[in-house]
Design a protein around this motif. Structure first.
Motif, short mmCIF file in Angstrom:
data_model
loop_
_atom_site.label_atom_id
_atom_site.label_comp_id
_atom_site.label_asym_id
_atom_site.label_seq_id
_atom_site.Cartn_x
_atom_site.Cartn_y
_atom_site.Cartn_z
N ALA A 142 0.84 -1.20 0.00
CA ALA A 142 0.00 0.00 0.00
C ALA A 142 0.87 1.25 0.00
O ALA A 142 0.57 2.22 -0.70
N ARG A 143 1.95 1.21 0.75
CA ARG A 143 2.85 2.36 0.80
C ARG A 143 3.56 2.57 -0.54
O ARG A 143 3.72 3.70 -1.01
N GLY A 144 3.96 1.49 -1.17
CA GLY A 144 4.58 1.60 -2.49
C GLY A 144 3.61 2.14 -3.53
O GLY A 144 3.97 3.00 -4.34
N CYS A 145 2.38 1.66 -3.51
CA CYS A 145 1.36 2.16 -4.45
C CYS A 145 1.07 3.64 -4.17
O CYS A 145 0.91 4.42 -5.11
N LEU A 146 1.03 3.99 -2.90
CA LEU A 146 0.79 5.39 -2.55
C LEU A 146 1.94 6.27 -3.01
O LEU A 146 1.74 7.39 -3.45
N LEU A 147 3.14 5.75 -2.92
CA LEU A 147 4.31 6.50 -3.39
C LEU A 147 4.24 6.73 -4.89
O LEU A 147 4.49 7.84 -5.36
N PHE A 148 3.87 5.69 -5.65
CA PHE A 148 3.71 5.86 -7.09
C PHE A 148 2.56 6.81 -7.42
O PHE A 148 2.64 7.58 -8.37
N PHE A 149 1.49 6.76 -6.62
CA PHE A 149 0.38 7.67 -6.84
C PHE A 149 0.79 9.12 -6.55
O PHE A 149 0.39 10.03 -7.27
N LEU A 150 1.59 9.31 -5.50
CA LEU A 150 2.13 10.66 -5.21
C LEU A 150 2.99 11.15 -6.37
O LEU A 150 2.91 12.32 -6.77
N LEU A 151 3.80 10.26 -6.90
CA LEU A 151 4.64 10.62 -8.04
C LEU A 151 3.78 11.01 -9.23
O LEU A 151 4.05 12.01 -9.91
#
Length: 156
Positions: A109-118
């Protein structure tokens, strides 16, 4: 169970917010068997866990500092995304130290959120492709990722 069998509002209040000693011993034994059956002896944190949690906490604190410092320049959507990232990171640190089984879900979830932030800050087809492909890879290879991640953290 104690809450159901409590007769007055005061007793129900004590069940919810009182000391564990105030629980009815008959139901306490049942609840302990139910909720503590998965308890096992936890090993002390490995060196990999200590390093990983320290780095993750430092990144979270730095992100929090930067967001608080520049909050007037961010929109409410980006502030919510940063807040979710920080909260997930800190909950993940606690879950790693507590050796919970569900830490891999938080990492994904944190990795997906990081890509979404990007993608939120750099909207392009390239970042959208990375975002969607990372979600697909995480779904397809979830068990392999989880096994690698737990072996990396918990092996001595």
């Amino acid at each position: 169970m104690n809450f159901i069998y409590a007769k007055s509002f005061k007793q129900k209040w004590r069940v919810l917010f009182g000391k564990p000693d105030e629980l009815d011993p008959r139901y306490r034994a049942v609840l302990e068997r139910k909720f503590l059956k998965f308890r096992k002896e936890k090993s002390p944190p490995t060196k990999a866990i200590r390093y990983y949690v320290s780095i993750q906490s430092a990144i979270s604190i730095f992100t929090l500092f930067a967001v608080l410092l520049f909050e007037q320049y961010f929109s409410i959507n980006s502030l919510v995304l940063f807040s979710c990232f920080i909260i997930i990171s800190l909950v993940n640190c606690g879950a790693i130290l507590d050796q919970r089984r569900w830490i891999s879900y938080l990492e994904i979830a944190r990795g997906c959120l990081l890509f979404f932030l990007l993608y939120y800050f750099y909207p392009s087809s390239y970042t959208a492709t990375w975002f969607i492909s990372s979600i697909i890879i995480a779904i397809i290879y979830y068990s392999d990722i989880k096994r690698f991640y737990t072996r990396l953290l918990y092996s001595k």
